[in-house]
Design a protein around this motif. Sequence first.
Motif, PDB file in Angstrom:
ATOM      1  N   MET A 108       0.831  -1.206   0.000  1.00 25.03           N
ATOM      2  CA  MET A 108       0.000   0.000   0.000  1.00 25.03           C
ATOM      3  C   MET A 108       0.863   1.252   0.000  1.00 25.03           C
ATOM      4  O   MET A 108       0.551   2.237  -0.690  1.00 25.03           O
ATOM      5  CB  MET A 108      -0.936  -0.008   1.217  1.00 25.03           C
ATOM      6  N   HIS A 109       1.963   1.248   0.755  1.00 21.88           N
ATOM      7  CA  HIS A 109       2.864   2.399   0.740  1.00 21.88           C
ATOM      8  C   HIS A 109       3.450   2.625  -0.655  1.00 21.88           C
ATOM      9  O   HIS A 109       3.531   3.765  -1.138  1.00 21.88           O
ATOM     10  CB  HIS A 109       4.003   2.180   1.741  1.00 21.88           C
ATOM     11  N   PHE A 155       0.403   3.832  -3.009  1.00 15.56           N
ATOM     12  CA  PHE A 155      -0.180   5.142  -2.740  1.00 15.56           C
ATOM     13  C   PHE A 155       0.851   6.263  -2.727  1.00 15.56           C
ATOM     14  O   PHE A 155       0.588   7.367  -3.215  1.00 15.56           O
ATOM     15  CB  PHE A 155      -0.925   5.135  -1.403  1.00 15.56           C
ATOM     16  N   THR A 214       3.979   6.076  -4.029  1.00 13.64           N
ATOM     17  CA  THR A 214       4.908   5.943  -5.161  1.00 13.64           C
ATOM     18  C   THR A 214       6.372   5.889  -4.706  1.00 13.64           C
ATOM     19  O   THR A 214       7.229   6.602  -5.233  1.00 13.64           O
ATOM     20  CB  THR A 214       4.711   7.077  -6.190  1.00 13.64           C
ATOM     21  N   LEU A 252       0.468  14.229  -1.784  1.00 12.48           N
ATOM     22  CA  LEU A 252       0.435  12.914  -1.141  1.00 12.48           C
ATOM     23  C   LEU A 252       0.315  13.013   0.379  1.00 12.48           C
ATOM     24  O   LEU A 252      -0.029  12.025   1.039  1.00 12.48           O
ATOM     25  CB  LEU A 252       1.681  12.111  -1.510  1.00 12.48           C
ATOM     26  N   LEU A 272      -2.940  11.795   1.918  1.00 11.82           N
ATOM     27  CA  LEU A 272      -3.364  10.393   1.898  1.00 11.82           C
ATOM     28  C   LEU A 272      -3.843   9.895   3.262  1.00 11.82           C
ATOM     29  O   LEU A 272      -4.785   9.107   3.333  1.00 11.82           O
ATOM     30  CB  LEU A 272      -2.234   9.517   1.370  1.00 11.82           C
ATOM     31  N   PHE A 278      -2.211   3.862   4.800  1.00 11.92           N
ATOM     32  CA  PHE A 278      -2.409   5.228   4.317  1.00 11.92           C
ATOM     33  C   PHE A 278      -1.514   6.236   5.040  1.00 11.92           C
ATOM     34  O   PHE A 278      -1.696   7.444   4.868  1.00 11.92           O
ATOM     35  CB  PHE A 278      -3.879   5.636   4.467  1.00 11.92           C
TER      36      PHE A 278
END
Length: 600
Positions: free
Chosen positions: A61-62, A65, A67, A85, A88, A144
């Motif tokens: 996920m890191h 989300f 990049t 970002l 997030l 997130f």
Amino acid sequence: MEQKVAAAPPTTASADPAVKAPDRLRALVRGNELGLSVLAVAIGAASGLLVIGIAALAQWMHVLFFTIRPDERLSAVGDLATPSLVFLPAAGGLALGVLLFALSRRRRNRALVDPIEANALHGGRMSLTDSLIVVAQNVISNGFGASVGLEAAYTQICSGVASRIGISFQMRRSDMRTLVGCGAAGAIAAAFNAPLTGAFYAFELVIGTYSIATLTPVVAAALVGALISRIFVGNAYLIDIGAPGPVYALDYPPAIALAVLAAGIGILVMTTVTRTEALFRLSRVPTALRPALGGLVLAGLATITPQVLSAGHGAMHATFDASLSATTLLLLLFLKAFASAISIGSGFRGGLFFASLFLGSILGKLFAIVAAAIFGAAALSSPIYALVGMSTMAVSIIGGPLTMTFLALEMTGDLPVTALVLAAVVTASMTVRKTFGYSFATWRFHLRGESIRSAHDVGWIRNLSVGRMMRRDLRTASEDTTLKVFRRDFPLGSSQRVIITDRADAYVGIVLVPDAYSEDIDDLDKSVKELVRFKDFMLLPQMNAREASRLFDRAESEALAVVDDPASKRVLGLLTESHLLRRYSEELEARRREAAGETV
């Protein structure tokens, strides 16, 4: 006369349907200590795989989300790919809020039971469904970028699986609690590549005590959990602080001073989390929207430094390797502590284990700068102070002095440094215990109204309630009954005592039958109400054995009536002190046998 115990369903934290293991296999496991160890090995292996899977999911996920590269840690990046970002965590807060809203409608805010509470109150029984919910909440929060660790998900799901296995084998209460500890041991051992740390995490924080009976299964689970982690991810989870350097006797006073400072900051972090939660409640923002609001605050902090995001694995390694100024370290300490408090306080789900290690490492490096200015070349090296800071901050917030001591040993392999850490963590632990009295987990139980100070088994005390021990075959009479009628209905020797009620069947008191036959009574037409005793002493069915015993001492009575509530005073039964003490002694003996590893 032997008293009848009122039947009641057992208290359980599990709402999942039970799936039983085959009868022969259950008998083999339940009747053999080796069988428990075999289950522990299986639990340790499952724990290692679960930890690897959850960690990989959060890292994925890191990468997706934020990049970042697959080999990068979110908190270690110098700058995010794009400034937007930083929002997030707020998006993750919205996603978590949707989940919380759905759960509130389905579950009606029923509390999720964690391993500590399960072992303290429910005999090790946990719901696997609840554990999966905790994992989902924790992964969303961490994935997130919320400033929380994954330790809550690790220990919850591994202990939940262990509890489900124990339920399927219909294990005894003591064995159930041990299996839950095995799950936590395997999880922490795999998460930190440290089997001794995992084992003593289970002993100190999840089981609540160390005993010979629990040693083999817990250590087996921890060793297998760490082995699985090493096989699949190598030393990726190992915390490396480099060569710590020598330790001398004069180094102990500064380390102890650092421990006291870490204890104070740890208490401040715990109380800040509580105050943050209180502020969110006072704001009247709906519960489902609070994580999103907390995510916006995190966005502001992340614009200063992305190191406040996630648990802080990468940031801690970067802090160890870099030479940072005192101002930078002080700012990072404040920002990370505030980010963790905002994350937990606004409703993000996660642990403070690794966050406390990160905060402690920052504090240790900051202390090293001050010590170098005071003692010069005689001061300890920065890595040692960072290690002491990590251990003392973690023991202040999480608890478990031996857990943190063994973590230091497994990180360094250096016995003199470990002895220094042991002195420091004992100091920090005592300071927190005497000034605050709680770890983070038990503090949150306290705020909920639970009097749990550890995972030590107190659930049996609550299960040993007045309602379960009282007898229902009562001898009663009305308060307007005359002594003549009373003597006719209750001949001397037929009963020791009679409960007196009014016309509304409310409790008035107790008349001892011998008192009604006293030679000093001249008028048999008088009401028995004049002989009533213990008018103001009544037991309630929800009282536990200790509470009932204290009331017996105050009343100086051998028996007391049990009423439904103090307002209506409707009599439900009677309990004698002798029966209470016998049942209490039997349960104490059962707990002693469990601790000694004896089976019945």
